[in-house]
Write a protein that holds these residues in place. Structure first.
Motif, mmCIF file in Angstrom:
data_model
loop_
_atom_site.group_PDB
_atom_site.id
_atom_site.type_symbol
_atom_site.label_atom_id
_atom_site.label_comp_id
_atom_site.label_asym_id
_atom_site.label_seq_id
_atom_site.Cartn_x
_atom_site.Cartn_y
_atom_site.Cartn_z
ATOM 1 N N PHE A 722 1.271 -1.149 -0.325
ATOM 2 C CA PHE A 722 -0.216 -0.291 -0.111
ATOM 3 C C PHE A 722 0.886 1.512 -0.050
ATOM 4 O O PHE A 722 0.533 2.192 -0.125
ATOM 5 C CB PHE A 722 -0.977 -0.089 1.361
ATOM 6 N N ILE A 723 2.279 1.313 -0.038
ATOM 7 C CA ILE A 723 2.859 2.573 0.466
ATOM 8 C C ILE A 723 3.742 2.271 -0.757
ATOM 9 O O ILE A 723 4.297 3.312 -1.403
ATOM 10 C CB ILE A 723 4.152 1.844 1.424
ATOM 11 N N GLY A 724 3.517 1.312 -1.415
ATOM 12 C CA GLY A 724 4.292 1.781 -3.256
ATOM 13 C C GLY A 724 4.831 0.170 -3.053
ATOM 14 O O GLY A 724 5.636 -1.079 -2.345
ATOM 15 N N PRO A 725 6.212 -0.222 -4.760
ATOM 16 C CA PRO A 725 6.412 -1.835 -4.201
ATOM 17 C C PRO A 725 7.577 -1.404 -3.559
ATOM 18 O O PRO A 725 8.600 -0.441 -2.805
ATOM 19 C CB PRO A 725 6.825 -1.197 -6.164
ATOM 20 N N ILE A 726 7.900 -2.649 -2.778
ATOM 21 C CA ILE A 726 9.345 -3.319 -2.054
ATOM 22 C C ILE A 726 9.803 -4.134 -2.770
ATOM 23 O O ILE A 726 9.714 -5.207 -3.606
ATOM 24 C CB ILE A 726 8.201 -3.732 -1.429
ATOM 25 N N GLN A 727 11.404 -3.450 -2.907
ATOM 26 C CA GLN A 727 11.988 -4.320 -3.597
ATOM 27 C C GLN A 727 13.772 -4.777 -2.617
ATOM 28 O O GLN A 727 13.582 -3.699 -3.029
ATOM 29 C CB GLN A 727 12.611 -4.388 -5.331
ATOM 30 N N ILE A 728 14.110 -6.142 -2.969
ATOM 31 C CA ILE A 728 15.216 -6.149 -2.245
ATOM 32 C C ILE A 728 15.892 -7.357 -3.322
ATOM 33 O O ILE A 728 14.978 -8.591 -4.137
ATOM 34 C CB ILE A 728 14.847 -6.820 -1.246
ATOM 35 N N TYR A 729 16.783 -6.962 -3.754
ATOM 36 C CA TYR A 729 17.786 -7.405 -4.854
ATOM 37 C C TYR A 729 19.428 -8.098 -4.119
ATOM 38 O O TYR A 729 19.988 -7.103 -3.162
ATOM 39 C CB TYR A 729 18.255 -7.042 -6.421
ATOM 40 N N TYR A 730 19.833 -9.307 -4.323
ATOM 41 C CA TYR A 730 20.421 -9.704 -4.573
ATOM 42 C C TYR A 730 21.621 -9.903 -5.099
ATOM 43 O O TYR A 730 20.900 -10.611 -6.947
ATOM 44 C CB TYR A 730 21.006 -11.391 -4.007
ATOM 45 N N SER A 731 23.029 -9.010 -5.659
ATOM 46 C CA SER A 731 23.231 -8.394 -6.960
ATOM 47 C C SER A 731 24.926 -9.066 -7.453
ATOM 48 O O SER A 731 25.488 -8.814 -6.073
ATOM 49 C CB SER A 731 23.270 -7.064 -7.442
ATOM 50 N N TRP A 732 25.312 -9.138 -8.529
ATOM 51 C CA TRP A 732 26.933 -9.297 -8.166
ATOM 52 C C TRP A 732 27.320 -9.676 -9.894
ATOM 53 O O TRP A 732 26.361 -9.256 -10.792
ATOM 54 C CB TRP A 732 27.409 -11.056 -7.623
ATOM 55 N N THR A 733 28.406 -9.708 -9.677
ATOM 56 C CA THR A 733 28.989 -8.905 -11.579
ATOM 57 C C THR A 733 30.130 -10.736 -11.234
ATOM 58 O O THR A 733 31.226 -10.598 -10.063
ATOM 59 C CB THR A 733 29.401 -8.034 -11.672
ATOM 60 N N PRO A 734 30.692 -10.403 -12.287
ATOM 61 C CA PRO A 734 31.676 -12.041 -12.233
ATOM 62 C C PRO A 734 33.107 -10.875 -12.572
ATOM 63 O O PRO A 734 34.187 -11.021 -12.630
ATOM 64 C CB PRO A 734 31.486 -12.298 -14.223
ATOM 65 N N GLU A 735 33.128 -9.633 -13.242
ATOM 66 C CA GLU A 735 33.768 -9.187 -13.563
ATOM 67 C C GLU A 735 34.755 -8.888 -12.172
ATOM 68 O O GLU A 735 35.826 -8.649 -12.062
ATOM 69 C CB GLU A 735 33.637 -7.758 -14.263
ATOM 70 N N ILE A 736 34.198 -8.692 -10.859
ATOM 71 C CA ILE A 736 35.225 -8.374 -9.489
ATOM 72 C C ILE A 736 34.394 -9.010 -8.526
ATOM 73 O O ILE A 736 33.483 -9.746 -8.598
ATOM 74 C CB ILE A 736 34.745 -6.967 -9.382
ATOM 75 N N ASP A 737 34.974 -9.409 -7.584
ATOM 76 C CA ASP A 737 34.398 -10.161 -6.007
ATOM 77 C C ASP A 737 34.174 -9.303 -5.032
ATOM 78 O O ASP A 737 34.381 -9.606 -3.711
ATOM 79 C CB ASP A 737 36.032 -10.576 -5.634
ATOM 80 N N GLU A 738 32.677 -8.946 -6.102
ATOM 81 C CA GLU A 738 31.736 -8.147 -4.752
ATOM 82 C C GLU A 738 30.549 -8.306 -5.340
ATOM 83 O O GLU A 738 29.964 -9.020 -5.902
ATOM 84 C CB GLU A 738 32.039 -6.876 -5.054
ATOM 85 N N SER A 739 29.902 -8.287 -4.545
ATOM 86 C CA SER A 739 28.001 -7.986 -4.304
ATOM 87 C C SER A 739 27.763 -7.226 -3.450
ATOM 88 O O SER A 739 28.313 -6.076 -3.138
ATOM 89 C CB SER A 739 27.929 -9.310 -4.055
ATOM 90 N N ASN A 740 26.687 -7.139 -4.065
ATOM 91 C CA ASN A 740 26.110 -5.847 -3.221
ATOM 92 C C ASN A 740 24.341 -6.015 -3.182
ATOM 93 O O ASN A 740 23.429 -7.042 -4.207
ATOM 94 C CB ASN A 740 25.096 -4.295 -4.314
ATOM 95 N N VAL A 741 23.226 -5.610 -1.854
ATOM 96 C CA VAL A 741 22.618 -5.661 -1.676
ATOM 97 C C VAL A 741 21.742 -4.491 -1.604
ATOM 98 O O VAL A 741 21.964 -3.600 -1.143
ATOM 99 C CB VAL A 741 22.161 -6.346 -0.169
ATOM 100 N N PHE A 742 20.584 -4.525 -2.504
ATOM 101 C CA PHE A 742 19.766 -3.625 -2.964
ATOM 102 C C PHE A 742 17.679 -3.338 -2.504
ATOM 103 O O PHE A 742 18.079 -4.294 -2.281
ATOM 104 C CB PHE A 742 19.920 -3.162 -4.253
#
Length: 749
Positions: A722-742
């Motif tokens: 009711f307050i709008g969309p809620i989105q949670i993503y686990y994000s990664w890339t093969p180019e660097i050894d890092e990941s993010n949670v958005f």
């Protein structure tokens, strides 16, 4: 056994009555009952199968709707098909598709969780959930073939229905006028639908005063009354689970007593077993229709006895609703505030051209989407050469609204939004809106829009944005003239943007919006991390700048053009539609903080589509690109990829796999795809992939056509709340050894 004996006795008594007179007139009475009224269709199927010809029809509320369509010539089988293939729950909610809204209206409706009328600095609440516009549109289409019959006695079956005058509390018999308008008025359930205005009277559901018009049908000349009653007995406390059910219960206090007398006036009384259904159980339509059939079959012998006494009627050709028409004249009533040009522009069709009913529905939807009208009722009347469209508008008296929203994301952090909107601010067709955003970063957004529909509209925007982000110092080192220090890794970059725009906008080919405008932008990039570095000589410190190093602090003046198309059904979780957004800015002047300004241009475009290859699975595919034209050394408007979001300023581009402001260049190309599996309504499982090339002069060197240098993936969950969309993503890339949670909670603003 006892029931069969009683039915046989009734049949015998009725047969004796029939033989005493020739060709008895049969009247049909259909009660109100919301979704339970779908049982009328099942009963009608049995009545038809028995061979009974109906001479008069009278109904209230849902009984008026079913009865009106039946009286207009639809058979019970056709009604069954219509209602089984119509999502009544969706129609009742009056949801207007995004495609019906202008871009201003799209943006305006996708920022706020709550909107309340704000008259005389007092907050009030809407009168009803729905204006009934979608239902009205559908009945106009279904009843187009009888549009010129204003006397309901001239319908294939003479018809009447009952409404209630909300001012006097008295019943209103409707047996003439415009049929769609009459049956909608009879079914205007309080709190669910806005009251209807018919012939100067404000009307609500007829069930409030007369939910079973047996006396009125008898007065038409009916000798035999067949009644189908879908009213409830009084409910027990555990069954009163909603406001609608409580309102029905209050109304039932009177109707239960009334029916004791009215059942006695009914010769064949059909009472379906609808105790397991509520007045809003439209999704259970098939079961409800079947309950009507079962109840009517118990009276089959009696019905067949009636049919035997009636003359055989000629067979009737199937009735099919019209799918197109030609409107060659437009008449508008009730538009005191909004101009004819505004209304005609919203309809978006040319008088004299043949159009589909869907096209007409879209035009009415465009008007409805503005929120400027409490009700839009219209009549289609033949004029010899085509059809008159007579629009009867009830303008919304509320001109001021207060709106609130809340949001959290990884860039702007937490924020609360308070908005004040005023319609007819200066002129009849305008709206002014001011957002004040409080939280980790104070922002504002002011918009003024003079809407002229098909004609050139006029707008003014002013917005202030501020955020900070940890970034690699190499991004600054490569783009600005700063002291090089190999010991510096990440810095905290503060971005401040003040943008003022004035523009003209028009609609192209009914779908594209084309904008031409002028823009002023104050852009600042600064940091406190490097406070020991010297400040550029041409821009001395001010008291508020102590401890801050500026990389950019310039005013830019530009002219721009923008072409947009957006038919996505949902901006956050699209399952169908097309999208295009092309923008071209020419930067003409600058206060030139870094002494490197020369005229340059920025061009960018985004193209996308969404479709459903399977049920509950949507695929969204987009491609995007941009480049810089000119030899200016200004890098403040370069493209920078990374992060996640829907409302990033300037040329910051979301890109899974990398954090915000990670991949810079004055040109880029990007491809994006997302699979969206709807687990349950409003719940989404998401998988996204994006690839890009980004660097300086990408298109000149031909690198844009090579294998992508950067890629990223995201797996997430989405919820339409009711307050709008809620989105949670686990994000990664093969180019660097890092990941993010958005994380994003609520509408972006």
């Amino acid at each position: 056994m006892k029931k069969k004996v009683l039915i046989s006795i009734a049949a015998l008594l009725l047969s004796q009555f029939f033989f005493s007179q020739e060709q008895p007139k049969v009247g049909l009475v259909l009660s109100g009952g919301g979704a339970k009224g779908l049982a009328h269709i099942g009963a009608l199927k049995v009545i038809e199968e028995a061979g009974v010809e109906i001479d008069f029809v009278g109904g209230t509320s849902m009984g008026a709707i079913i009865g009106g369509l039946y009286a207009a010539g639809y058979s019970a089988t056709e009604l069954d098909s219509i209602f089984r293939n119509t999502n009544l729950s969706e129609l009742i909610q009056d949801n207007v598709p995004r495609s019906a809204k202008t871009f201003y209206e799209k943006e305006d409706s996708e920022r706020y969780a709550i909107t309340l009328p704000f008259n005389n600095f007092k907050v009030s609440f809407p009168q009803a959930i729905s204006g009934g516009q979608n239902i009205y549109n559908e009945f106009v289409r279904l009843l187009y073939h009888v549009k010129d019959l204003s006397d309901f006695n001239q319908l294939p079956i003479p018809f009447l229905c009952i409404a209630t005058n909300i001012e006097t509390g008295k019943p209103v018999l409707l047996d003439h006028g415009y049929l769609p308008e009459a049956i909608i008025a009879s079914g205007t359930l309080p709190s669910l639908f806005e009251p209807s205005e018919v012939n100067g009277q404000i009307l609500i559901d007829g069930g409030v005063v007369n939910n079973y018009p047996v006396d009125e049908v008898r007065a038409k000349g009916a000798d035999i009354i067949i009644g189908v009653d879908v009213q409830d007995a009084l409910a027990k406390r555990e069954d009163l689970e909603s406001a609608t059910e409580i309102l029905v219960q209050i109304n039932n206090y009177r109707t239960v007593n009334d029916m004791v007398n009215k059942v006695g006036k009914t010769d064949i009384y059909i009472k379906p077993n609808i105790s397991d259904f509520s007045v809003i159980d439209f999704e259970k339509g098939n079961e409800i229709i079947q309950s009507g059939e079962i109840a009517a079959l118990e009276k089959l012998d009696v019905l067949q006895t009636i049919a035997e006494k009636q003359p055989e009627s000629p067979s009737r050709a199937p009735l099919k609703a019209m799918d197109s028409l030609t409107i060659n004249r437009l008449k508008i009533e009730g538009n005191d505030v909004y101009t004819r040009a505004y209304i005609k522009g919203k309809l978006r069709f040319t008088l004299g051209d043949k159009i589909s009913f869907e096209k007409l529905r879209q035009g009415i939807g465009n008007l409805s989407a503005t929120g400027n009208f409490k009700a839009i009722r219209y009549q289609l009347v033949s004029n010899g050469l085509g059809t008159d469209l007579i629009l009867k508008l009830r303008e919304n008296e509320t001109k001021m609204f207060i709106r609130v929203g809340a949001h959290y994301d990884d860039l702007y952090k937490s924020a609360a939004l308070i908005n004040l909107t005023r319609k007819n601010f200066f002129f009849k067709d305008d709206v002014a809106s001011f957002d004040l955003i409080l939280g980790d970063h104070i922002r504002y957004n002011f918009q003024y829009y003079l809407d002229k529909g098909f004609y050139w509209s006029f707008g003014i925007n002013s917005s202030f944005t501020d955020f900070d982000e940890e970034i690699d110092f190499d991004l600054i080192r490569n783009n600005f003239d700063v002291l090089d220090d190999p010991n510096i890794g990440d810095i905290n970059l503060d971005v401040t943007d003040l943008t003022n725009q004035i523009y003209l906008e028009t609609v192209l080919r009914e779908e594209f919006a084309f904008r031409l405008g002028l823009e002023h932008k104050l852009l600042r990039y600064s940091t406190r991390t490097l406070s020991n570095l010297p400040q550029p000589e041409n821009e001395p410190f001010t008291p508020t700048d102590v401890g801050r190093v500026f990389f950019e602090d310039s005013n830019y003046f530009s002219a721009y053009g923008r072409l947009r198309l957006d038919t996505y059904d949902n901006s956050y979780f699209p399952s169908k539609g097309l999208f295009f957004d092309g923008d071209f800015h020419v930067y003409l002047f600058s206060s030139d903080f870094n002494n490197n300004f020369r005229e340059f241009s920025i061009a960018k475009a985004r193209l996308g589509t969404a479709f459903q290859p399977f049920n509950n699975l949507a695929l969204n595919i987009e491609t995007e690109g941009g480049f810089k034209l000119g030899t200016s050394d200004v890098t403040s408007f370069d493209f920078v990829l990374g992060g996640f979001g829907n409302n990033l300023i300037n040329n910051f581009i979301p890109f899974f796999g990398y954090d915000f402001l990670s991949l810079p260049g004055n040109s880029f190309v990007k491809a994006y795809a997302r699979l969206d599996y709807k687990i349950t309504p409003k719940n989404h499982l998401l998988f996204a992939v994006n690839m890009a090339n980004v660097q300086d002069d990408l298109f000149r060197t031909g690198e844009w056509f090579t294998a992508p240098d950067f890629s990223g993936f995201g797996v997430g969950y989405g919820l339409d709340s009711f307050i709008g969309p809620i989105q949670i993503y686990y994000s990664w890339t093969p180019e660097i050894d890092e990941s993010n949670v958005f994380v994003s909670v609520g509408y972006w603003f």
